[in-house]
Design a protein around this motif. Sequence first.
Motif, PDB file in Angstrom:
ATOM      1  N   ILE A  41       0.942  -1.080   0.001  1.00  0.00           N
ATOM      2  CA  ILE A  41       0.098  -0.029  -0.040  1.00  0.00           C
ATOM      3  C   ILE A  41       0.711   1.209   0.031  1.00  0.00           C
ATOM      4  O   ILE A  41       0.439   2.187  -0.689  1.00  0.00           O
ATOM      5  N   GLY A  45       0.320   1.977  -3.530  1.00  0.00           N
ATOM      6  CA  GLY A  45      -1.260   2.252  -3.203  1.00  0.00           C
ATOM      7  C   GLY A  45      -1.816   3.175  -4.076  1.00  0.00           C
ATOM      8  O   GLY A  45      -1.186   4.533  -4.406  1.00  0.00           O
ATOM      9  N   GLN A  46      -3.013   3.363  -4.537  1.00  0.00           N
ATOM     10  CA  GLN A  46      -3.571   4.284  -5.332  1.00  0.00           C
ATOM     11  C   GLN A  46      -4.673   5.045  -4.545  1.00  0.00           C
ATOM     12  O   GLN A  46      -5.491   4.500  -3.769  1.00  0.00           O
ATOM     13  N   ASN A  47      -4.664   6.435  -4.653  1.00  0.00           N
ATOM     14  CA  ASN A  47      -5.693   7.025  -3.844  1.00  0.00           C
ATOM     15  C   ASN A  47      -7.164   6.810  -4.393  1.00  0.00           C
ATOM     16  O   ASN A  47      -8.054   6.937  -3.763  1.00  0.00           O
ATOM     17  N   GLN A  50      -9.972   4.227  -3.009  1.00  0.00           N
ATOM     18  CA  GLN A  50      -9.731   3.707  -1.658  1.00  0.00           C
ATOM     19  C   GLN A  50     -10.999   3.585  -0.955  1.00  0.00           C
ATOM     20  O   GLN A  50     -12.073   4.524  -0.878  1.00  0.00           O
ATOM     21  N   TYR A  52     -12.280   3.367   3.140  1.00  0.00           N
ATOM     22  CA  TYR A  52     -11.543   3.137   4.466  1.00  0.00           C
ATOM     23  C   TYR A  52     -12.629   3.696   5.621  1.00  0.00           C
ATOM     24  O   TYR A  52     -13.346   4.946   5.451  1.00  0.00           O
ATOM     25  N   LYS A  68     -10.570  -1.620   5.019  1.00  0.00           N
ATOM     26  CA  LYS A  68      -9.762  -1.028   4.300  1.00  0.00           C
ATOM     27  C   LYS A  68      -9.273  -1.531   2.940  1.00  0.00           C
ATOM     28  O   LYS A  68      -9.188  -2.797   2.808  1.00  0.00           O
ATOM     29  N   VAL A  70      -7.759  -0.804  -0.815  1.00  0.00           N
ATOM     30  CA  VAL A  70      -6.862  -0.273  -1.361  1.00  0.00           C
ATOM     31  C   VAL A  70      -6.372  -0.603  -2.776  1.00  0.00           C
ATOM     32  O   VAL A  70      -5.870  -1.899  -2.654  1.00  0.00           O
ATOM     33  N   THR A 168      -5.633  -5.248  -5.923  1.00  0.00           N
ATOM     34  CA  THR A 168      -6.610  -4.678  -4.825  1.00  0.00           C
ATOM     35  C   THR A 168      -6.166  -5.324  -3.644  1.00  0.00           C
ATOM     36  O   THR A 168      -6.090  -6.596  -3.427  1.00  0.00           O
TER      37      THR A 168
END
Length: 486
Positions: A41, A45-47, A50, A52, A68, A70, A168
């Motif tokens: 992540i 990790g990609q914004n 996402q 959360y 979570k 991501v 993912t």
Amino acid sequence: MKRIIIMLLIVSSAITTISADPSAAPQKKPESVINTLNAIIQKFGQNEGQVYSVNRNPNTGIIESSTKIVPFHCKANHMQNDNVLNAVAINFPKDEPMAYQFLHVQPGSNEMFSLKVITNNGSNQSTQRIRTNRNQEMWFMCCKNPENPQLRDVYAIVWERTDEIDGTIYMITSLRPDMYEKAAESKMFKIVGRVDENIKDSLYNIYIADSREALYNLEDHEYVACIPVVNKRFEWQTELTKPCVGRLRCIFPDGELCSAWIDLDFVPGETYNITVHNGYYDEDKDYERRVGRQSGHSLIKPNAVKVIDPIRPKDLPDNATYIGPVEVEEDAEEAEYIKASPSNNLWEPSPAQRMQFVAKGTAIEAKMKSVKAMYQSLDPKNNASWMRKDLIFDQITKQNKEVDAAFHDLLKFIKSFEIPADQKAEFYGGGYKPMMDFYTEQNKALTEMISSGIQLPKSAQKTQKALNKYIEKYMTEMTKLMSEMK
């Protein structure tokens, strides 16, 4: 009746050890898997995309569910990137002994995979798709949550390799489906209640019978459960194989049974919701339709609430059912029962005294359990938990004060009994040691934290200072009592 030592009966059953049982092997977290997923992540990790979320119990601070999700992206056939993904293949099998469910699916398999996510005491259920096409590789494991055995932790990663790698990561904590599916199959009946601020210290007796006639033949003390109110809320559930009838009856903070009660159908698979105010209540108006009272299938007659005072207050809401007050004459036979115990026989409480005694003891037990739950929610290794440490310690201090007050209220109640002088030491002396143990265990837990190098906040120091005062006070009171009884 069996020999009773009143104070020991109340408190010794309520005391639970604050620290964990050293003989029990604690559930461990799959640290290697967690570290590997967090590393991916952090690096790839990609914004966008996402998810959360965290849902905590407002009373204890313990996480009841968290999600979570991501997405990640990296180049394929790159040595550094491949090494990171190879760590997945190494560390998932390494932590496999900690899992109760483990899966590895290679690209080319037609097996898709979805996860059932259950939250809010089983009332919310959703499905999270994990592996969605045959080109994906998937590693997946379920572990029992180390802080709460009703929860399960899921760690999963899927990716598809073409010219680039898209995947993912899933890290999900939720209620264990097996527990709630079993409850659904057994057709649990549940009561969920809320109360007003001015009656938050009340309790509720639950009665069950096969018919309305049998229900009305039950004595006041023949209840199946006595449910405390905690944080202005009470809940109770039981497994039923067929519909029956039941009664919900309040016990006031002074231990007196309410003169009114609520009779209703107990139906497998149903939940009865009620909000109790001072003198009236609001209930789930759709409940009667669901259980069949309006269609004639009910086991009790409509309006089975015992209405004591038919005069309805002017300011009462239209949709509320009034169960107003009543003047209760002193029971001469009950008073005579108390006075009739000669000193040469073992004194016993009357049925009404015993009921009040159990109610007060149950309230103390609920407060003690709440304190234990708050200690269990403290985890210096968990940043989210430890950030709330001041709030939790403040609540522990407040709850400890309430336990002390409730215990001394119980002492005052018992001292009102006309117990023969030669039996007072036996009846009074049993409760102090368990109370001292309750506070000593907490003091010990805090001392062990300090010894392990944990820096406690001022709120914890305040808690420990109060604990020492309680221990000293109980030692003094116990010594004084023993001196008076000689």
